[in-house]
Scaffold this motif. Structure first.
Motif, PDB file in Angstrom:
ATOM      1  N   MET A   1       0.792  -1.182   0.000  1.00 38.24           N
ATOM      2  CA  MET A   1       0.000   0.000   0.000  1.00 38.24           C
ATOM      3  C   MET A   1       0.849   1.268   0.000  1.00 38.24           C
ATOM      4  O   MET A   1       0.448   2.258  -0.593  1.00 38.24           O
ATOM      5  N   ALA A   2       1.961   1.228   0.691  1.00 38.37           N
ATOM      6  CA  ALA A   2       2.843   2.384   0.744  1.00 38.37           C
ATOM      7  C   ALA A   2       3.380   2.707  -0.648  1.00 38.37           C
ATOM      8  O   ALA A   2       3.574   3.873  -0.994  1.00 38.37           O
ATOM      9  N   TYR A   3       3.615   1.645  -1.436  1.00 39.29           N
ATOM     10  CA  TYR A   3       4.100   1.864  -2.793  1.00 39.29           C
ATOM     11  C   TYR A   3       3.055   2.567  -3.650  1.00 39.29           C
ATOM     12  O   TYR A   3       3.379   3.441  -4.451  1.00 39.29           O
ATOM     13  N   LEU A   4       1.821   2.178  -3.491  1.00 35.61           N
ATOM     14  CA  LEU A   4       0.755   2.817  -4.255  1.00 35.61           C
ATOM     15  C   LEU A   4       0.632   4.295  -3.897  1.00 35.61           C
ATOM     16  O   LEU A   4       0.445   5.146  -4.769  1.00 35.61           O
ATOM     17  N   ALA A   5       0.751   4.609  -2.639  1.00 38.09           N
ATOM     18  CA  ALA A   5       0.681   6.002  -2.201  1.00 38.09           C
ATOM     19  C   ALA A   5       1.861   6.790  -2.762  1.00 38.09           C
ATOM     20  O   ALA A   5       1.713   7.931  -3.225  1.00 38.09           O
ATOM     21  N   ALA A   6       3.060   6.201  -2.741  1.00 39.22           N
ATOM     22  CA  ALA A   6       4.252   6.869  -3.266  1.00 39.22           C
ATOM     23  C   ALA A   6       4.121   7.095  -4.770  1.00 39.22           C
ATOM     24  O   ALA A   6       4.468   8.167  -5.286  1.00 39.22           O
ATOM     25  N   VAL A   7       3.612   6.085  -5.481  1.00 40.41           N
ATOM     26  CA  VAL A   7       3.428   6.211  -6.927  1.00 40.41           C
ATOM     27  C   VAL A   7       2.378   7.291  -7.228  1.00 40.41           C
ATOM     28  O   VAL A   7       2.543   8.101  -8.143  1.00 40.41           O
ATOM     29  N   ALA A   8       1.305   7.324  -6.469  1.00 40.94           N
ATOM     30  CA  ALA A   8       0.261   8.322  -6.670  1.00 40.94           C
ATOM     31  C   ALA A   8       0.796   9.729  -6.422  1.00 40.94           C
ATOM     32  O   ALA A   8       0.493  10.659  -7.185  1.00 40.94           O
ATOM     33  N   VAL A   9       1.603   9.905  -5.400  1.00 36.41           N
ATOM     34  CA  VAL A   9       2.206  11.215  -5.127  1.00 36.41           C
ATOM     35  C   VAL A   9       3.163  11.592  -6.248  1.00 36.41           C
ATOM     36  O   VAL A   9       3.179  12.742  -6.711  1.00 36.41           O
ATOM     37  N   LEU A  10       3.977  10.642  -6.693  1.00 36.64           N
ATOM     38  CA  LEU A  10       4.928  10.908  -7.787  1.00 36.64           C
ATOM     39  C   LEU A  10       4.195  11.290  -9.072  1.00 36.64           C
ATOM     40  O   LEU A  10       4.564  12.257  -9.737  1.00 36.64           O
ATOM     41  N   VAL A  11       3.153  10.571  -9.413  1.00 39.44           N
ATOM     42  CA  VAL A  11       2.375  10.886 -10.607  1.00 39.44           C
ATOM     43  C   VAL A  11       1.731  12.261 -10.452  1.00 39.44           C
ATOM     44  O   VAL A  11       1.713  13.067 -11.390  1.00 39.44           O
ATOM     45  N   GLY A  12       1.218  12.559  -9.288  1.00 37.89           N
ATOM     46  CA  GLY A  12       0.624  13.867  -9.037  1.00 37.89           C
ATOM     47  C   GLY A  12       1.639  14.988  -9.230  1.00 37.89           C
ATOM     48  O   GLY A  12       1.340  16.031  -9.819  1.00 37.89           O
ATOM     49  N   LEU A  13       2.864  14.802  -8.706  1.00 37.55           N
ATOM     50  CA  LEU A  13       3.927  15.808  -8.884  1.00 37.55           C
ATOM     51  C   LEU A  13       4.284  15.982 -10.358  1.00 37.55           C
ATOM     52  O   LEU A  13       4.501  17.106 -10.825  1.00 37.55           O
ATOM     53  N   LEU A  14       4.354  14.875 -11.075  1.00 39.62           N
ATOM     54  CA  LEU A  14       4.653  14.957 -12.511  1.00 39.62           C
ATOM     55  C   LEU A  14       3.551  15.703 -13.263  1.00 39.62           C
ATOM     56  O   LEU A  14       3.831  16.513 -14.149  1.00 39.62           O
ATOM     57  N   VAL A  15       2.315  15.463 -12.919  1.00 38.65           N
ATOM     58  CA  VAL A  15       1.196  16.138 -13.569  1.00 38.65           C
ATOM     59  C   VAL A  15       1.246  17.636 -13.286  1.00 38.65           C
ATOM     60  O   VAL A  15       1.061  18.468 -14.188  1.00 38.65           O
ATOM     61  N   VAL A  16       1.506  18.013 -12.041  1.00 39.90           N
ATOM     62  CA  VAL A  16       1.585  19.430 -11.688  1.00 39.90           C
ATOM     63  C   VAL A  16       2.752  20.097 -12.421  1.00 39.90           C
ATOM     64  O   VAL A  16       2.623  21.204 -12.950  1.00 39.90           O
ATOM     65  N   THR A  17       3.905  19.425 -12.466  1.00 37.40           N
ATOM     66  CA  THR A  17       5.067  19.969 -13.176  1.00 37.40           C
ATOM     67  C   THR A  17       4.754  20.144 -14.660  1.00 37.40           C
ATOM     68  O   THR A  17       5.064  21.182 -15.256  1.00 37.40           O
ATOM     69  N   ASN A  18       4.126  19.148 -15.261  1.00 38.72           N
ATOM     70  CA  ASN A  18       3.752  19.215 -16.670  1.00 38.72           C
ATOM     71  C   ASN A  18       2.776  20.370 -16.904  1.00 38.72           C
ATOM     72  O   ASN A  18       2.889  21.094 -17.893  1.00 38.72           O
ATOM     73  N   LEU A  19       1.832  20.543 -15.997  1.00 35.96           N
ATOM     74  CA  LEU A  19       0.872  21.630 -16.124  1.00 35.96           C
ATOM     75  C   LEU A  19       1.571  22.996 -16.072  1.00 35.96           C
ATOM     76  O   LEU A  19       1.244  23.891 -16.858  1.00 35.96           O
ATOM     77  N   ILE A  20       2.530  23.147 -15.195  1.00 36.45           N
ATOM     78  CA  ILE A  20       3.271  24.414 -15.100  1.00 36.45           C
ATOM     79  C   ILE A  20       4.015  24.700 -16.398  1.00 36.45           C
ATOM     80  O   ILE A  20       3.973  25.816 -16.924  1.00 36.45           O
ATOM     81  N   PHE A  21       4.697  23.690 -16.943  1.00 35.47           N
ATOM     82  CA  PHE A  21       5.417  23.884 -18.210  1.00 35.47           C
ATOM     83  C   PHE A  21       4.444  24.178 -19.346  1.00 35.47           C
ATOM     84  O   PHE A  21       4.709  25.021 -20.208  1.00 35.47           O
ATOM     85  N   THR A  22       3.310  23.505 -19.370  1.00 35.06           N
ATOM     86  CA  THR A  22       2.324  23.732 -20.426  1.00 35.06           C
ATOM     87  C   THR A  22       1.789  25.157 -20.373  1.00 35.06           C
ATOM     88  O   THR A  22       1.634  25.814 -21.413  1.00 35.06           O
ATOM     89  N   VAL A  23       1.501  25.672 -19.200  1.00 37.16           N
ATOM     90  CA  VAL A  23       1.030  27.046 -19.059  1.00 37.16           C
ATOM     91  C   VAL A  23       2.092  28.018 -19.576  1.00 37.16           C
ATOM     92  O   VAL A  23       1.779  28.990 -20.271  1.00 37.16           O
ATOM     93  N   GLY A  24       3.358  27.747 -19.289  1.00 38.23           N
ATOM     94  CA  GLY A  24       4.447  28.603 -19.787  1.00 38.23           C
ATOM     95  C   GLY A  24       4.534  28.581 -21.303  1.00 38.23           C
ATOM     96  O   GLY A  24       4.714  29.624 -21.947  1.00 38.23           O
ATOM     97  N   VAL A  25       4.400  27.403 -21.893  1.00 41.39           N
ATOM     98  CA  VAL A  25       4.455  27.279 -23.352  1.00 41.39           C
ATOM     99  C   VAL A  25       3.271  28.002 -23.994  1.00 41.39           C
ATOM    100  O   VAL A  25       3.431  28.723 -24.983  1.00 41.39           O
ATOM    101  N   VAL A  26       2.083  27.839 -23.432  1.00 38.16           N
ATOM    102  CA  VAL A  26       0.902  28.508 -23.982  1.00 38.16           C
ATOM    103  C   VAL A  26       1.064  30.020 -23.903  1.00 38.16           C
ATOM    104  O   VAL A  26       0.744  30.752 -24.847  1.00 38.16           O
ATOM    105  N   ARG A  27       1.580  30.522 -22.792  1.00 38.56           N
ATOM    106  CA  ARG A  27       1.794  31.956 -22.643  1.00 38.56           C
ATOM    107  C   ARG A  27       2.761  32.459 -23.718  1.00 38.56           C
ATOM    108  O   ARG A  27       2.535  33.491 -24.349  1.00 38.56           O
ATOM    109  N   ARG A  28       3.850  31.732 -23.953  1.00 37.30           N
ATOM    110  CA  ARG A  28       4.842  32.138 -24.963  1.00 37.30           C
ATOM    111  C   ARG A  28       4.242  32.082 -26.368  1.00 37.30           C
ATOM    112  O   ARG A  28       4.508  32.952 -27.202  1.00 37.30           O
ATOM    113  N   LEU A  29       3.436  31.065 -26.655  1.00 31.82           N
ATOM    114  CA  LEU A  29       2.779  30.971 -27.958  1.00 31.82           C
ATOM    115  C   LEU A  29       1.824  32.148 -28.184  1.00 31.82           C
ATOM    116  O   LEU A  29       1.722  32.654 -29.302  1.00 31.82           O
ATOM    117  N   ARG A  30       1.134  32.580 -27.149  1.00 32.34           N
ATOM    118  CA  ARG A  30       0.250  33.743 -27.282  1.00 32.34           C
ATOM    119  C   ARG A  30       1.058  34.992 -27.627  1.00 32.34           C
ATOM    120  O   ARG A  30       0.628  35.807 -28.445  1.00 32.34           O
TER     121      ARG A  30
END
Length: 187
Positions: A1-30
């Motif tokens: 169970m601890a592994y699932l929680a760690a994987v879920a947190v890691l995936v969540g961090l990756l999603v947030v990081t990806n979202l931040i980069f995507t917002v930056g790219v969209v801003r630059r494209l505008r």
């Protein structure tokens, strides 16, 4: 169970990081979209691509593709000058209008200068289109003719009257309009 929680947190961090980069790219494209729209709608988007009207043109010495010397003095009192790059899409779009106007302009090809930027191989197609209507010079980027006219972008069109810029810009129409007004007076 601890592994699932760690994987879920890691995936969540990756999603947030990806979202931040995507917002930056969209801003630059505008920002880029706004700059391109300004270039298309307003000529140079408020940025001069050559010396503004009223500026004195510096002297220059160049050699045409026909191996003839070219200077401001060899072009007469009212030369029309166009600057083109083979990798520039707006240059390709405006080239036919420049060729058409130059072909009918009083003074013939001796009063029209076309500067192509690049190597002879890169500019060969441009040179072939321009040779019948203009004195053609091929030079490297930031060459002496570009420096004399303060060219910072392509295409650039300049009308010179007695060594002074009468009109310049990214669009050919305002330069041609100024030329048409002055032609009867020069006639």
């Amino acid at each position: 169970m601890a592994y699932l929680a760690a994987v879920a947190v890691l995936v969540g961090l990756l999603v947030v990081t990806n979202l931040i980069f995507t917002v930056g790219v969209v801003r630059r494209l505008r920002e880029h979209t706004a700059e391109l729209a300004a270039l298309r709608d307003g000529g140079s988007g408020g940025v001069d691509v050559a010396m503004p009207a009223g500026s004195s043109v510096d002297g220059f010495d160049a050699t045409s593709v026909a191996d003839l010397p070219v200077s401001l003095a060899t072009l007469g009192e009212r030369p029309l000058v166009g600057f083109f790059s083979p990798s520039c899409q707006p240059c390709k779009e405006r080239l036919p209008s420049f060729v058409e106007y130059a072909a009918t302009r009083p003074g013939g090809r001796d009063a029209v200068l076309a500067v192509t930027v690049g190597t002879r191989e890169e500019t060969a197609a441009l040179v072939e289109l321009l040779r019948p209507v203009a004195t053609v010079v091929v030079e490297a980027d930031r060459g002496p003719v570009q420096q004399a006219f303060g060219v910072t972008g392509f295409p650039a069109f300049v009308l010179v009257e007695e060594g002074v810029v009468a009109a310049s810009g990214y669009e050919l129409a305002p330069v041609v309009d100024r030329d048409a007004v002055a032609l009867p007076a020069a006639g």
